[in-house]
Design a protein around this motif. Sequence first.
Motif, PDB file in Angstrom:
ATOM      1  N   UNK A  56      12.680   2.512   2.111  1.00  0.00           N
ATOM      2  CA  UNK A  56      13.376   2.357   3.394  1.00  0.00           C
ATOM      3  C   UNK A  56      13.599   3.698   4.057  1.00  0.00           C
ATOM      4  N   UNK A  57      13.991   4.673   3.235  1.00  0.00           N
ATOM      5  CA  UNK A  57      14.303   5.987   3.773  1.00  0.00           C
ATOM      6  C   UNK A  57      13.072   6.631   4.410  1.00  0.00           C
ATOM      7  N   UNK A  58      11.899   6.202   3.993  1.00  0.00           N
ATOM      8  CA  UNK A  58      10.679   6.786   4.549  1.00  0.00           C
ATOM      9  C   UNK A  58      10.601   6.570   6.052  1.00  0.00           C
TER      10      UNK A  58
ATOM     11  N   UNK B   9       0.831  -1.196   0.000  1.00  0.00           N
ATOM     12  CA  UNK B   9       0.000   0.000   0.000  1.00  0.00           C
ATOM     13  C   UNK B   9       0.865   1.245   0.000  1.00  0.00           C
ATOM     14  N   UNK B  10       1.911   1.192   0.823  1.00  0.00           N
ATOM     15  CA  UNK B  10       2.769   2.357   0.907  1.00  0.00           C
ATOM     16  C   UNK B  10       3.386   2.653  -0.446  1.00  0.00           C
ATOM     17  N   UNK B  11       3.851   1.596  -1.093  1.00  0.00           N
ATOM     18  CA  UNK B  11       4.503   1.760  -2.372  1.00  0.00           C
ATOM     19  C   UNK B  11       3.517   2.302  -3.394  1.00  0.00           C
ATOM     20  N   UNK B  12       2.305   1.752  -3.404  1.00  0.00           N
ATOM     21  CA  UNK B  12       1.349   2.182  -4.417  1.00  0.00           C
ATOM     22  C   UNK B  12       0.973   3.633  -4.164  1.00  0.00           C
ATOM     23  N   UNK B  13       0.930   4.005  -2.880  1.00  0.00           N
ATOM     24  CA  UNK B  13       0.612   5.400  -2.604  1.00  0.00           C
ATOM     25  C   UNK B  13       1.739   6.300  -3.125  1.00  0.00           C
ATOM     26  N   UNK B  14       2.962   5.794  -2.983  1.00  0.00           N
ATOM     27  CA  UNK B  14       4.069   6.650  -3.386  1.00  0.00           C
ATOM     28  C   UNK B  14       4.203   6.710  -4.893  1.00  0.00           C
ATOM     29  N   UNK B  15       3.657   5.715  -5.588  1.00  0.00           N
ATOM     30  CA  UNK B  15       3.790   5.720  -7.039  1.00  0.00           C
ATOM     31  C   UNK B  15       2.669   6.520  -7.693  1.00  0.00           C
ATOM     32  N   UNK B  16       1.528   6.596  -7.023  1.00  0.00           N
ATOM     33  CA  UNK B  16       0.401   7.309  -7.609  1.00  0.00           C
ATOM     34  C   UNK B  16       0.756   8.764  -7.877  1.00  0.00           C
TER      35      UNK B  16
ATOM     36  N   UNK C 207      12.975  13.043   0.230  1.00  0.00           N
ATOM     37  CA  UNK C 207      12.078  12.585  -0.831  1.00  0.00           C
ATOM     38  C   UNK C 207      11.106  11.553  -0.269  1.00  0.00           C
ATOM     39  N   UNK C 208      11.669  10.615   0.503  1.00  0.00           N
ATOM     40  CA  UNK C 208      10.826   9.577   1.081  1.00  0.00           C
ATOM     41  C   UNK C 208       9.857  10.172   2.090  1.00  0.00           C
ATOM     42  N   UNK C 209      10.354  11.110   2.909  1.00  0.00           N
ATOM     43  CA  UNK C 209       9.509  11.712   3.926  1.00  0.00           C
ATOM     44  C   UNK C 209       8.322  12.446   3.315  1.00  0.00           C
TER      45      UNK C 209
ATOM     46  N   UNK D 159      11.263  18.725  -2.499  1.00  0.00           N
ATOM     47  CA  UNK D 159       9.901  19.248  -2.442  1.00  0.00           C
ATOM     48  C   UNK D 159       9.361  19.505  -3.854  1.00  0.00           C
ATOM     49  N   UNK D 160      10.201  20.103  -4.715  1.00  0.00           N
ATOM     50  CA  UNK D 160       9.755  20.336  -6.097  1.00  0.00           C
ATOM     51  C   UNK D 160       9.603  19.007  -6.824  1.00  0.00           C
ATOM     52  N   UNK D 161      10.586  18.137  -6.651  1.00  0.00           N
ATOM     53  CA  UNK D 161      10.566  16.850  -7.344  1.00  0.00           C
ATOM     54  C   UNK D 161       9.316  16.056  -6.966  1.00  0.00           C
ATOM     55  N   UNK D 162       8.899  16.206  -5.728  1.00  0.00           N
ATOM     56  CA  UNK D 162       7.754  15.453  -5.232  1.00  0.00           C
ATOM     57  C   UNK D 162       6.474  15.731  -6.019  1.00  0.00           C
ATOM     58  N   UNK D 163       6.411  16.889  -6.668  1.00  0.00           N
ATOM     59  CA  UNK D 163       5.180  17.219  -7.409  1.00  0.00           C
ATOM     60  C   UNK D 163       5.235  16.743  -8.856  1.00  0.00           C
ATOM     61  N   UNK D 164       6.338  16.148  -9.257  1.00  0.00           N
ATOM     62  CA  UNK D 164       6.454  15.683 -10.637  1.00  0.00           C
ATOM     63  C   UNK D 164       5.749  14.339 -10.812  1.00  0.00           C
ATOM     64  N   UNK D 165       5.583  13.944 -12.078  1.00  0.00           N
ATOM     65  CA  UNK D 165       5.026  12.615 -12.337  1.00  0.00           C
ATOM     66  C   UNK D 165       6.075  11.574 -11.948  1.00  0.00           C
TER      67      UNK D 165
END
Lengths: 300, 301
Positions: free
Chosen positions: A292-294, A11-18, B185-187, B99-105
């Motif tokens: 992982x970094x999350x 789920x986490x991954x899919x959320x991050x890919x959406x 990025x992950x956060x 932060x900017x990258x996070x809004x990209x596809x």
Amino acid sequence: MNLPFQMNAKQRLSRSIRMPKKRVNRSIWGTLSLFALLTVFGAFMILPLVYAVNNAFKPLDEIFIFPPTLFVRHPTMNNFIDLFNLLGNSWVPFSRYVFNTVFITGVGIVGHVLLASAAAYPLAKHHFPGKKILFSIVVLSLMFTPAVTAMPNYMIMSWLGLIDTYWAVIIPAFAYSLGLYLMKQFMEQIPDVLLEAAKMDGASEYRIFWSIVMPNVKPAWLTLIILLFQILWGSDGNGFIYSEQLKSLHFAAAQVVAGGIARSGAAAAVALILMSVPITLFIFSQSRIIETMATSGMKD
Amino acid sequence: MQNWWSLKWHEVRANKHSYILMAPYMILFAVFTVLPVLVSIVLSFTYFNMLEFPKFIGWQNYTRLFLEDDVFLIALKNTLLFAVITGPISYIACFVFAWIINELSPKLRAVMTLVFYAPSISGNVYFIWLMIFSGDRYGIMNGLLLKFGFILEPIQWLKTEGYIMPIIILVQLWLSLGTGFLAFIAGLQTVDGTLYEAGAVDGIKNRWQELWYITLPSMRPQLMFGAVIQITTAFAVADVSIALAGFPSVNYAAETIVTHLIDFGTTRFEMGYASSIATILFLIMVGSNLVVQKLLRKVGE
């Protein structure tokens, strides 16, 4: 057996890919200026690497052209051929440097992943006296560089008789603190229910660790592998290893670079070879590493 | 009747599996990380040349450092300059770009992540910058400036005192978007999306307010982690300085605490003195980390 956790990860991954949802409160000028910023600095980051890649394929007369060019006009493989001839004639065969680096990197990574995971599991999931203080020492050690401990480390290595062996580089790598830290944070999200269920079924702690915890932290393994790979791949054992036969690829490369103008082509080829390996590894493991970094944060 | 000690002992016995699992790592960690720090602190109060037994001399190394060693003061000044410039800039850059990258596809995001992360992962290839700032006219920087007529003679970038520090700062910034950047990025991807909707309802007007009141507080744990990583790298500049400016650099223009430490530890074998340098560096790093973490707790308030 480990469904609940894996669903979480998915789920986490899919959320991050959406795609991120279109949000309100956005001004078009703000967006444009931010992207301009991204482009300019992106160019600053990548151009030296592009230059390095192009240089590796430039014939010698093009490396010394005036004015210098960023992109190669007549690509050639000569630099690589030169490099291999050069290293083929050296006193220690090139393959030996490759073997040394691969050996140090490989053993170091395997040992680190095993030991750091084994230590992270109790820190993440058990309650025992001394847990807090052990973990704070590890966190504290994130705050200083190896340079601080280099001299006493040398003395300790020489007492242990590790000077001038591979192990002077490998064994300390087993106990790097960043890996343990990331692994512990990642393990904390494994549901306790899963471990308790296994315990009910009569599994020992070691068995739980090996057959339940370890398979569940595979994304974190990858991150540890990449981080350690970076460190070990780039290490030259400087200060600990003296025998030419034990030295790493990076050391050999530095010698080629030090060769000056006559070796400019070969030096460019070395740069390309050295940087392409970790970058390629990262490309293939990017999403796992970010996952992982999350969990990497420090709570107040 | 059980006292505190026997209670603890029972707890330890009951958890022996935990200790056994941790033992291999913790022993190595103690030998190669904790013990060296302790040894270093003890040695910093002695005269030690690796041959004779260390001789206790009290605070002498420290007074010599600050009162007699001019080069150390240059090193201290350079290191603080590095840290004050590269630390905050690279920390903010890590966040802003993440932060900017996070809004990209997703595809574009993966590419941009690689673009920004590649320099720091590419395994010490900063010698590329040697070619860029090479002192003859074939170096890219000299070549461009000559071509467009800004200068008439090639500049010896890395042999001229005034240019050395700015160049090393530039290269250090180029290298510095590493682990902290990935953590950001992950956060950002874990920030709960519904918070933004709620924020919009509650009257958040633009992305800057959104950033301060929602995004930053939600990723405070990653911000802490990133700060630790960035501060540590900012204070430890040495490899880049040695690779680009040489060792020692022209008139010590690029001397940092770590290069000074290497000088005394490996060239002059004054281990006691080197240890006191290491101890100072250790204190500066831990101290600034604690201050920054305190500041970060105020984010979003």
